[in-house]
Motif scaffolding. Structure first.
Motif, PDB file in Angstrom:
ATOM      1  N   MET A   1      39.815 -17.043 -38.637  1.00 16.88           N
ATOM      2  CA  MET A   1      38.377 -17.338 -38.687  1.00 16.88           C
ATOM      3  C   MET A   1      38.140 -18.741 -38.113  1.00 16.88           C
ATOM      4  O   MET A   1      38.959 -19.640 -38.306  1.00 16.88           O
ATOM      5  CB  MET A   1      37.874 -17.294 -40.139  1.00 16.88           C
ATOM      6  N   ASP A   2      36.973 -18.934 -37.451  1.00 12.82           N
ATOM      7  CA  ASP A   2      36.675 -20.241 -36.842  1.00 12.82           C
ATOM      8  C   ASP A   2      37.876 -20.725 -36.030  1.00 12.82           C
ATOM      9  O   ASP A   2      38.317 -21.875 -36.149  1.00 12.82           O
ATOM     10  CB  ASP A   2      36.346 -21.296 -37.921  1.00 12.82           C
ATOM     11  N   ALA A   3      38.407 -19.835 -35.211  1.00 15.05           N
ATOM     12  CA  ALA A   3      39.647 -20.150 -34.481  1.00 15.05           C
ATOM     13  C   ALA A   3      39.483 -21.386 -33.599  1.00 15.05           C
ATOM     14  O   ALA A   3      40.458 -22.077 -33.308  1.00 15.05           O
ATOM     15  CB  ALA A   3      40.065 -18.944 -33.635  1.00 15.05           C
ATOM     16  N   ASP A   4      38.226 -21.675 -33.200  1.00 15.82           N
ATOM     17  CA  ASP A   4      38.003 -22.834 -32.330  1.00 15.82           C
ATOM     18  C   ASP A   4      38.270 -24.164 -33.040  1.00 15.82           C
ATOM     19  O   ASP A   4      38.334 -25.208 -32.413  1.00 15.82           O
ATOM     20  CB  ASP A   4      36.562 -22.817 -31.805  1.00 15.82           C
ATOM     21  N   ARG A   5      38.412 -24.114 -34.374  1.00 16.42           N
ATOM     22  CA  ARG A   5      38.675 -25.366 -35.103  1.00 16.42           C
ATOM     23  C   ARG A   5      40.168 -25.716 -35.126  1.00 16.42           C
ATOM     24  O   ARG A   5      40.557 -26.707 -35.727  1.00 16.42           O
ATOM     25  CB  ARG A   5      38.190 -25.259 -36.555  1.00 16.42           C
ATOM     26  N   PHE A   6      41.002 -24.849 -34.554  1.00 15.42           N
ATOM     27  CA  PHE A   6      42.445 -25.107 -34.543  1.00 15.42           C
ATOM     28  C   PHE A   6      42.884 -25.514 -33.140  1.00 15.42           C
ATOM     29  O   PHE A   6      42.264 -25.124 -32.165  1.00 15.42           O
ATOM     30  CB  PHE A   6      43.223 -23.843 -34.942  1.00 15.42           C
ATOM     31  N   GLY A   7      43.990 -26.242 -33.068  1.00 18.84           N
ATOM     32  CA  GLY A   7      44.542 -26.618 -31.760  1.00 18.84           C
ATOM     33  C   GLY A   7      45.292 -25.445 -31.142  1.00 18.84           C
ATOM     34  O   GLY A   7      45.663 -24.496 -31.829  1.00 18.84           O
ATOM     35  N   VAL A   8      45.540 -25.530 -29.837  1.00 15.41           N
ATOM     36  CA  VAL A   8      46.229 -24.461 -29.107  1.00 15.41           C
ATOM     37  C   VAL A   8      47.607 -24.172 -29.700  1.00 15.41           C
ATOM     38  O   VAL A   8      47.959 -23.029 -29.980  1.00 15.41           O
ATOM     39  CB  VAL A   8      46.369 -24.852 -27.610  1.00 15.41           C
TER      40      VAL A   8
ATOM     41  N   CYS B   1      41.846 -19.332 -42.655  1.00 20.35           N
ATOM     42  CA  CYS B   1      40.608 -20.138 -42.609  1.00 20.35           C
ATOM     43  C   CYS B   1      40.968 -21.622 -42.510  1.00 20.35           C
ATOM     44  O   CYS B   1      42.001 -22.044 -43.014  1.00 20.35           O
ATOM     45  CB  CYS B   1      39.782 -19.947 -43.876  1.00 20.35           C
ATOM     46  N   PRO B   2      40.064 -22.424 -41.916  1.00 21.11           N
ATOM     47  CA  PRO B   2      40.381 -23.837 -41.742  1.00 21.11           C
ATOM     48  C   PRO B   2      40.314 -24.662 -43.032  1.00 21.11           C
ATOM     49  O   PRO B   2      40.817 -25.772 -43.079  1.00 21.11           O
ATOM     50  CB  PRO B   2      39.307 -24.345 -40.765  1.00 21.11           C
ATOM     51  N   ARG B   3      39.627 -24.136 -44.070  1.00 21.04           N
ATOM     52  CA  ARG B   3      39.340 -24.994 -45.224  1.00 21.04           C
ATOM     53  C   ARG B   3      39.644 -24.248 -46.512  1.00 21.04           C
ATOM     54  O   ARG B   3      39.637 -23.023 -46.542  1.00 21.04           O
ATOM     55  CB  ARG B   3      37.839 -25.327 -45.156  1.00 21.04           C
ATOM     56  N   ILE B   4      39.882 -25.000 -47.611  1.00 22.44           N
ATOM     57  CA  ILE B   4      40.185 -24.354 -48.895  1.00 22.44           C
ATOM     58  C   ILE B   4      38.903 -23.871 -49.575  1.00 22.44           C
ATOM     59  O   ILE B   4      38.786 -22.718 -49.957  1.00 22.44           O
ATOM     60  CB  ILE B   4      40.949 -25.322 -49.831  1.00 22.44           C
ATOM     61  N   GLY B   5      37.935 -24.813 -49.757  1.00 24.16           N
ATOM     62  CA  GLY B   5      36.643 -24.377 -50.276  1.00 24.16           C
ATOM     63  C   GLY B   5      36.373 -24.694 -51.720  1.00 24.16           C
ATOM     64  O   GLY B   5      35.432 -24.177 -52.301  1.00 24.16           O
ATOM     65  N   ASP B   6      37.187 -25.570 -52.379  1.00 20.66           N
ATOM     66  CA  ASP B   6      36.754 -25.978 -53.711  1.00 20.66           C
ATOM     67  C   ASP B   6      35.817 -27.170 -53.523  1.00 20.66           C
ATOM     68  O   ASP B   6      35.607 -27.653 -52.430  1.00 20.66           O
ATOM     69  CB  ASP B   6      37.934 -26.271 -54.650  1.00 20.66           C
ATOM     70  N   GLU B   7      35.249 -27.682 -54.609  1.00 23.20           N
ATOM     71  CA  GLU B   7      34.109 -28.599 -54.480  1.00 23.20           C
ATOM     72  C   GLU B   7      34.409 -29.846 -53.657  1.00 23.20           C
ATOM     73  O   GLU B   7      33.699 -30.190 -52.752  1.00 23.20           O
ATOM     74  CB  GLU B   7      33.588 -29.012 -55.869  1.00 23.20           C
ATOM     75  N   GLU B   8      35.501 -30.489 -53.983  1.00 19.55           N
ATOM     76  CA  GLU B   8      35.851 -31.749 -53.325  1.00 19.55           C
ATOM     77  C   GLU B   8      35.946 -31.526 -51.819  1.00 19.55           C
ATOM     78  O   GLU B   8      35.467 -32.287 -51.012  1.00 19.55           O
ATOM     79  CB  GLU B   8      37.208 -32.185 -53.890  1.00 19.55           C
ATOM     80  N   ASP B   9      36.535 -30.398 -51.470  1.00 18.51           N
ATOM     81  CA  ASP B   9      36.722 -30.057 -50.069  1.00 18.51           C
ATOM     82  C   ASP B   9      35.376 -29.825 -49.394  1.00 18.51           C
ATOM     83  O   ASP B   9      35.111 -30.258 -48.300  1.00 18.51           O
ATOM     84  CB  ASP B   9      37.559 -28.775 -50.029  1.00 18.51           C
ATOM     85  N   GLY B  10      34.504 -29.127 -50.121  1.00 25.39           N
ATOM     86  CA  GLY B  10      33.180 -28.802 -49.586  1.00 25.39           C
ATOM     87  C   GLY B  10      32.375 -30.049 -49.306  1.00 25.39           C
ATOM     88  O   GLY B  10      31.704 -30.160 -48.301  1.00 25.39           O
ATOM     89  N   ALA B  11      32.466 -31.022 -50.231  1.00 31.18           N
ATOM     90  CA  ALA B  11      31.703 -32.250 -50.055  1.00 31.18           C
ATOM     91  C   ALA B  11      32.144 -32.964 -48.780  1.00 31.18           C
ATOM     92  O   ALA B  11      31.343 -33.434 -47.998  1.00 31.18           O
ATOM     93  CB  ALA B  11      31.910 -33.161 -51.260  1.00 31.18           C
ATOM     94  N   LYS B  12      33.462 -32.981 -48.578  1.00 30.18           N
ATOM     95  CA  LYS B  12      33.997 -33.655 -47.392  1.00 30.18           C
ATOM     96  C   LYS B  12      33.489 -32.966 -46.132  1.00 30.18           C
ATOM     97  O   LYS B  12      33.059 -33.579 -45.193  1.00 30.18           O
ATOM     98  CB  LYS B  12      35.528 -33.598 -47.411  1.00 30.18           C
ATOM     99  N   ALA B  13      33.555 -31.648 -46.152  1.00 28.77           N
ATOM    100  CA  ALA B  13      33.150 -30.892 -44.963  1.00 28.77           C
ATOM    101  C   ALA B  13      31.672 -31.097 -44.686  1.00 28.77           C
ATOM    102  O   ALA B  13      31.257 -31.201 -43.555  1.00 28.77           O
ATOM    103  CB  ALA B  13      33.452 -29.423 -45.179  1.00 28.77           C
ATOM    104  N   LYS B  14      30.857 -31.163 -45.761  1.00 25.48           N
ATOM    105  CA  LYS B  14      29.420 -31.320 -45.578  1.00 25.48           C
ATOM    106  C   LYS B  14      29.130 -32.642 -44.896  1.00 25.48           C
ATOM    107  O   LYS B  14      28.415 -32.728 -43.927  1.00 25.48           O
ATOM    108  CB  LYS B  14      28.713 -31.251 -46.930  1.00 25.48           C
ATOM    109  N   LYS B  15      29.790 -33.687 -45.390  1.00 26.18           N
ATOM    110  CA  LYS B  15      29.586 -35.007 -44.824  1.00 26.18           C
ATOM    111  C   LYS B  15      29.929 -34.987 -43.335  1.00 26.18           C
ATOM    112  O   LYS B  15      29.201 -35.440 -42.497  1.00 26.18           O
ATOM    113  CB  LYS B  15      30.475 -35.999 -45.570  1.00 26.18           C
ATOM    114  N   LYS B  16      31.042 -34.347 -43.016  1.00 30.70           N
ATOM    115  CA  LYS B  16      31.493 -34.301 -41.620  1.00 30.70           C
ATOM    116  C   LYS B  16      30.465 -33.568 -40.763  1.00 30.70           C
ATOM    117  O   LYS B  16      30.085 -33.991 -39.700  1.00 30.70           O
ATOM    118  CB  LYS B  16      32.850 -33.613 -41.535  1.00 30.70           C
ATOM    119  N   SER B  17      29.962 -32.445 -41.302  1.00 31.83           N
ATOM    120  CA  SER B  17      29.083 -31.660 -40.444  1.00 31.83           C
ATOM    121  C   SER B  17      27.721 -32.332 -40.289  1.00 31.83           C
ATOM    122  O   SER B  17      27.033 -32.123 -39.321  1.00 31.83           O
ATOM    123  CB  SER B  17      28.925 -30.236 -40.977  1.00 31.83           C
TER     124      SER B  17
END
Length: 733
Positions: free
Chosen positions: A600-607, A506-522
């Motif tokens: 998962m979400d393979a499109d988020r990774f580089g070739v 998976c592209p992300r770890i998923g603990d809180e700090e990480d989630g907040a960052k991802a939310k902001k980005k999305s």
């Protein structure tokens, strides 16, 4: 001839402070010379119009088109309640499509007078959508009148250069500024030696600058581009050739293996024969190690081609010759894994000074930041006394406290994760400069290797060892065909029932700090409607849902080193069926029993990252399977990228695809900023021949005149390329 005053002239003196400020802040242009090297991105032809049909959304564009009609509307608004608000709508056409321009308020008067039907002009602005139609709001424009003396002079010739521009400075304003400084091009010092320039039929630099900015024909543009590409390739290759030349002058201790030493004993105990490629590359390395100047070699190898074995044999050759070898790994997980696999491969040869150790054995020590104080003290002592011939570690190896008895070889694993400073610090630990071997499993096209790692000689391992299994790769379109995803989990269960194991990445770890960052980005990034899938959530959902009953564990970079190592050990020992992980497993993790990987979400990774990850399966005798799960629609660029990965196992082919899809600057990367800002005209993939030829010429010229005393203009160009930061990059490369 020293630096040319006319080209060093600050732009604020020539163009005035306001324009110069915008050029400096938005385009990084400070002097007349900088502006002369700000080349057009493309050219428009007077007689031919831009394709309005292909305009990109939200981008700043410059178009040449003809006014089809113009209408002034009045309307009521809060600012003009009596119906006095004015809006001018102008439709322009180029034969391929139509585009609407809108002007409001006081801004309508000038365009209303000037933009009459039939008028030709250049328009620049940001493309937006209103009522489902493309439009430019308040575009800047420049009329193209064939008769007015000034305009004909400004847009001399039939080709109109379109410059990389910004919202603050339109292309034609840059063009006008260039008109002012172009006479200075006559004074440009030519960095190419005359014999080289004439031998290759290249035009002189002043002529190339005039032709790139004011071409009369397409042939002018071709001539200018050919010349300016040569300049970029050649000056950069001279810098690298001088680096190689200086390295060749450094003293190093030659390290030759003994005929009856530890290397011979190691080769005798190998349960298989080396591949042809491994033998050939080993010979190249041994030849370098035997010379009295430091080896600088890049070892590229496909995922699983046996690079570690080649590096280990090089380290044993150095131990044979009485020296020590250090292997630098990017992560603790990988350092521990390398230490495990090296001690396993060496067996009793790694038990120097211990009971049961072979007579010519050495010690192999591990050094990482998280080790306990006692173990660390032991390791440091073994290095200082020379008891340990081989040390494997993370950047903890670079700390001041670490002293070597006689460091003879440094092996750096996964170059792209190491800063040049770290390589340099470790190199400084030898009494004389140690030999250097850099390994990468990210295949790099030959030209990029020559440009980015131009100070290293390159060896390539492209065969897989016998016994490696093929890997089948498939794209799983989770949004279009949810039953494909259900089938993917069934495949995982089937593999586990056969006694094999699986990775889920998976592209992300998923603990809180990480989630907040991802939310902001999305939120910022409308295209990514949801945060990327996370390890912790996915592991839990799989264990409760489609993989219930299997032994599922999570692994990610924020775990304690001991916990990470414990999970990896359990997985390697077959006590975990499915490992749900981040890309922490991307590099070097070796579990031959793992046969399937679901990304998962393979499109988020580089070739190249996907190719690296996929190389973790199919390492044993059972065939490997890699499933690339994505919710992106079929027509998207992301899906095309995944299809490319699924269609080939050739890392070099994929690296070309990767390069073509990314911008040059990304490829050359942050750490390689020494080459990054210098490539304006050169395309690393397309200009393979130019780079290869420039390297040959540069090597020849530097060998004959290392200080370039007979080529002052080339020295000046080199000084401009190598400002302080880049000089350091090359020094440390």
């Amino acid at each position: 001839m020293d630096s040319v005053p006319a080209l060093d002239e600050p732009l604020k003196k020539v163009l005035g402070p306001a324009t110069a400020k915008v050029m400096a802040e938005h385009l990084g242009l400070h002097t007349v010379g900088d502006l002369l090297h700000h080349y057009p991105r493309r050219y428009e032809e007077r007689g031919q119009l831009t394709h309005l049909a292909d305009l990109p959304m939200d981008e700043h564009v410059t178009v040449v088109a003809q006014v089809a009609d113009a209408r002034l509307h009045t309307f009521a608004s809060s600012r003009a309640p009596r119906g006095k608000g004015q809006r001018l709508e102008v439709t322009i056409t180029d034969g391929s499509g139509r585009l609407q321009l809108v002007f409001f308020g006081a801004g309508v008067h000038k365009p209303h007078k000037e933009l009459l039907p039939g008028t030709r002009a250049m328009f620049a602005g940001k493309v937006s959508v209103f009522n489902r139609r493309l439009q430019l709001a308040h575009p800047a424009y420049e009329l193209l009148r064939g008769d007015a003396e000034e305009t004909v002079e400004t847009w001399a010739g039939a080709l109109i250069p379109i410059y990389p521009a910004t919202a603050k400075l339109e292309s034609w304003k840059i063009g006008k500024a260039l008109q002012t400084v172009l006479p200075s091009a006559q004074e440009a010092a030519d960095p190419l030696p005359e014999s080289l320039r004439e031998g290759r039929g290249l035009v002189p630099l002043p002529e190339a600058l005039l032709k790139i900015h004011r071409p009369h024909t397409k042939a002018d543009i071709e001539e200018a581009r050919a010349r300016l590409k040569w300049d970029e390739a050649f000056v950069l290759q001279v810098a690298l050739a001088r680096r190689r030349y200086a390295d060749a002058q450094l003293p190093a201790v030659p390290r030759r293996p003994r005929p009856d030493g530890i290397l011979a004993a190691f080769d005798d105990r190998l349960p298989f024969t080396l591949t042809e490629g491994q033998r050939k590359v080993s010979e190249e390395i041994f030849a370098d190690l035997a010379t009295d100047h430091p080896m600088h070699r890049l070892l590229q190898g496909e995922v699983g081609s046996g690079k570690t074995l080649v590096a280990l044999r090089a380290m044993l050759a150095v131990v044979d010759a009485g020296g020590q070898a250090a292997m630098l790994a990017p992560t603790e997980v990988l350092a521990q894994q390398h230490h495990r696999s090296v001690t396993e491969m060496m067996g009793e040869l790694a038990q120097g000074g211990m009971l049961g150790g072979a007579e010519n054995a050495t010690k192999v020590v591990l050094l990482t930041g998280s080790m306990g104080a006692a173990a660390r003290r032991h390791a440091l002592l073994d290095l200082a006394t020379g008891e340990a011939g081989i040390v494997i570690g993370t950047h903890a190896l670079i700390e001041d406290k670490v002293q070597f008895h006689d460091l003879g070889l440094v092996v750096v694993d996964e170059q792209h994760r190491f800063g040049v400073e770290q390589r340099d610090a470790l190199r400084g630990k030898g009494k004389q400069p140690p030999h250097l071997l850099v390994m990468t499993a990210t295949p790099i096209p030959r030209t990029v290797a020559m440009t980015v790692f131009g100070d290293l000689e390159t060896s390539v391992l492209d065969q897989l060892p016998a016994g490696r299994s093929p890997i089948a790769s498939h794209v799983v379109p989770a949004a279009d065909k949810p039953h494909f995803l259900a089938r993917a989990w069934e495949r995982v269960r089937e593999e586990v029932e056969k006694g094999h194991q699986a990775y889920v990445v998976c592209p992300r770890i998923g603990d809180e700090e990480d989630g907040a960052k991802a939310k902001k980005k999305s939120d910022e990034d409308e295209a990514e409607k949801r945060p990327p899938l996370a390890v912790l959530d996915t592991a839990e959902q799989l264990a409760r849902g489609p993989l219930a009953g299997l032994r599922v564990e999570a692994l990610h970079g924020r775990m304690q080193p001991d916990d990470k190592d414990a999970v990896m050990r359990r997985f390697a020992a077959g006590e975990v069926d499915v490992l749900v992980a981040t890309t922490v497993i991307e590099v070097g993790v070796n579990v031959p029993n793992a046969t399937v990987m679901v990304i998962m979400d393979a499109d988020r990774f580089g070739v190249s990252q996907l190719h690296q990850l996929r190389g973790r399966v199919g390492r044993g005798s059972a065939p490997g399977l890699c499933l690339l799960v994505s919710e992106m629609p079929e027509a998207s660029a992301a899906r095309q990228r995944l299809n490319a990965v699924a269609s080939t196992l050739d890392g070099f082919e994929l690296s070309r695809i990767d390069l073509e899809q990314r911008r040059e600057g990304d490829v050359l990367g942050q750490a390689q900023s020494g080459t990054r800002s210098s490539l304006r005209m050169l395309a690393v993939i397309d200009d393979e021949e130019v780079i290869a030829e420039a390297r040959e010429e540069a090597t020849r010229i530097v060998a004959a005149d290392p200080e370039l005393e007979r080529l002052p203009a080339l020295r000046t160009a080199l000084d401009a390329l190598l400002d302080e930061e880049r000089e350091q990059y090359l020094e440390k490369g």
